[in-house]
Design a protein around this motif. Structure first.
Motif, PDB file in Angstrom:
ATOM      1  N   GLU A  78       0.930  -1.135   0.030  1.00  0.00           N
ATOM      2  CA  GLU A  78       0.145   0.030   0.117  1.00  0.00           C
ATOM      3  C   GLU A  78       0.955   1.338  -0.090  1.00  0.00           C
ATOM      4  N   VAL A  79       2.095   1.381   0.727  1.00  0.00           N
ATOM      5  CA  VAL A  79       2.886   2.257   0.808  1.00  0.00           C
ATOM      6  C   VAL A  79       3.503   2.593  -0.610  1.00  0.00           C
ATOM      7  N   VAL A  80       3.907   1.530  -1.439  1.00  0.00           N
ATOM      8  CA  VAL A  80       4.408   1.492  -2.845  1.00  0.00           C
ATOM      9  C   VAL A  80       3.492   2.131  -3.625  1.00  0.00           C
ATOM     10  N   ARG A  81       1.896   1.770  -3.596  1.00  0.00           N
ATOM     11  CA  ARG A  81       0.977   2.281  -4.414  1.00  0.00           C
ATOM     12  C   ARG A  81       0.737   3.783  -4.127  1.00  0.00           C
ATOM     13  N   GLN A  82       0.881   4.154  -2.674  1.00  0.00           N
ATOM     14  CA  GLN A  82       0.343   5.492  -2.439  1.00  0.00           C
ATOM     15  C   GLN A  82       1.601   6.423  -3.096  1.00  0.00           C
ATOM     16  N   ALA A  83       2.741   5.762  -2.952  1.00  0.00           N
ATOM     17  CA  ALA A  83       3.865   6.612  -3.536  1.00  0.00           C
ATOM     18  C   ALA A  83       3.824   6.783  -4.885  1.00  0.00           C
ATOM     19  N   MET A  84       3.478   5.742  -5.663  1.00  0.00           N
ATOM     20  CA  MET A  84       3.386   5.813  -7.285  1.00  0.00           C
ATOM     21  C   MET A  84       2.157   6.776  -7.424  1.00  0.00           C
ATOM     22  N   GLU A  85       1.155   6.819  -6.835  1.00  0.00           N
ATOM     23  CA  GLU A  85       0.168   7.769  -7.192  1.00  0.00           C
ATOM     24  C   GLU A  85       0.520   9.006  -6.792  1.00  0.00           C
ATOM     25  N   GLU A  86       1.266   9.264  -5.696  1.00  0.00           N
ATOM     26  CA  GLU A  86       1.575  10.635  -5.417  1.00  0.00           C
ATOM     27  C   GLU A  86       2.537  11.253  -6.548  1.00  0.00           C
ATOM     28  N   ALA A  87       3.450  10.293  -7.095  1.00  0.00           N
ATOM     29  CA  ALA A  87       4.552  10.842  -8.032  1.00  0.00           C
ATOM     30  C   ALA A  87       3.769  10.821  -9.428  1.00  0.00           C
ATOM     31  N   GLY A  88       2.655  10.352  -9.486  1.00  0.00           N
ATOM     32  CA  GLY A  88       1.874  10.158 -10.944  1.00  0.00           C
ATOM     33  C   GLY A  88       2.688   9.228 -11.834  1.00  0.00           C
ATOM     34  N   VAL A  89       3.325   8.080 -11.207  1.00  0.00           N
ATOM     35  CA  VAL A  89       4.007   7.332 -11.781  1.00  0.00           C
ATOM     36  C   VAL A  89       3.177   5.958 -12.247  1.00  0.00           C
ATOM     37  N   ALA A  90       3.071   5.356 -13.523  1.00  0.00           N
ATOM     38  CA  ALA A  90       2.594   4.180 -13.942  1.00  0.00           C
ATOM     39  C   ALA A  90       3.581   3.009 -13.870  1.00  0.00           C
ATOM     40  N   ARG A  91       3.147   1.984 -14.028  1.00  0.00           N
ATOM     41  CA  ARG A  91       3.896   0.708 -14.018  1.00  0.00           C
ATOM     42  C   ARG A  91       4.820   0.931 -15.194  1.00  0.00           C
ATOM     43  N   SER A  92       4.537   1.189 -16.263  1.00  0.00           N
ATOM     44  CA  SER A  92       5.041   1.389 -17.717  1.00  0.00           C
ATOM     45  C   SER A  92       6.223   2.351 -17.271  1.00  0.00           C
ATOM     46  N   ASP A  93       6.191   3.410 -16.521  1.00  0.00           N
ATOM     47  CA  ASP A  93       7.088   4.395 -16.277  1.00  0.00           C
ATOM     48  C   ASP A  93       8.403   3.666 -15.475  1.00  0.00           C
ATOM     49  N   VAL A  94       8.363   2.653 -14.803  1.00  0.00           N
ATOM     50  CA  VAL A  94       9.282   2.268 -13.776  1.00  0.00           C
ATOM     51  C   VAL A  94      10.517   1.590 -14.653  1.00  0.00           C
ATOM     52  N   THR A  95      11.706   1.926 -14.507  1.00  0.00           N
ATOM     53  CA  THR A  95      12.728   1.375 -15.244  1.00  0.00           C
ATOM     54  C   THR A  95      13.759   0.416 -14.335  1.00  0.00           C
TER      55      THR A  95
END
Length: 201
Positions: free
Chosen positions: A41-58
């Motif tokens: 849940e913390v990972v999900r919240q951080a990604m949402e705050e940063a506006g990052v989708a799975r496809s953005d992760v390298t």
């Protein structure tokens, strides 16, 4: 974008740009228990705050400890699973190194429980001794040498003036990229330094 996470002490997650120059989102929650229930849940919240989708992760960076068995395992397994599911590389870094890199000349001390500590010594942000596990009385601290870490604050008689701190996931990502550029091995094997508290004969 890079997701950096560590569960050696706090539940720590950062979303950084590809060069780890800044954290687009950072979450750090001290929770001695409950890592498995909270980390995703913390990972999900951080990604949402940063506006990052799975496809953005390298890439994924995970702290490898040292730390007690259960909490550390949660972070490592989560990091490996995300990397596998999203088809990106995963890099491991000693958790103490995140504090050492940020604080430069310092002895980093983590809580190993059983009245012991994990520790490592740093000069100019690079580890020169450790990591190791020992009784607080057995960790040599030189005159004027600084100590940081949650473990140090538990034993003020041995580490006077220690600053409480947990590994910063932004610095974990920076260390991963620095070592990757230098061609170092960044495996995700855990640094337990001793057997789990519960084990078979």
């Amino acid at each position: 974008m890079i997701i950096s996470l560590d569960t050696s002490s706090a539940i720590s997650v950062a979303i950084t740009d590809a060069e780890a120059t800044e954290a687009l989102a950072r979450r750090m929650i001290f929770a001695p228990r409950g890592h498995a229930e909270q980390l995703s849940e913390v990972v999900r919240q951080a990604m949402e705050e940063a506006g990052v989708a799975r496809s953005d992760v390298t890439g994924i960076v995970v702290g490898t400890g040292p730390a007690p068995f259960t909490g550390l395992r949660v972070g490592l397994v989560t990091g490996r699973m995300l990397a596998f599911a999203w088809d990106v590389p995963v890099w491991g870094v000693c958790s103490l190194d995140a504090l050492g890199a940020a604080e430069r000349d310092v002895v980093v001390v983590g809580d190993a429980r059983r009245r012991e500590v994990y520790w490592a010594r740093y000069a100019a942000g690079r580890r020169i001794e450790g990591p190791a596990v020992a009784a607080p009385a057995d960790v040599r601290i030189g005159a004027g040498e600084r100590t940081v870490g949650r473990g140090a604050t538990l034993y003020p008689d041995y580490f006077p003036g220690a600053a409480e701190a947990d590994p910063d996931p932004l610095w974990l990502a920076r260390e991963a990229l620095r070592r990757r550029a230098a061609g170092e091995n960044l495996g995700t094997e855990p640094l337990y330094l001793r057997r789990p508290d519960v084990h078979g004969a």
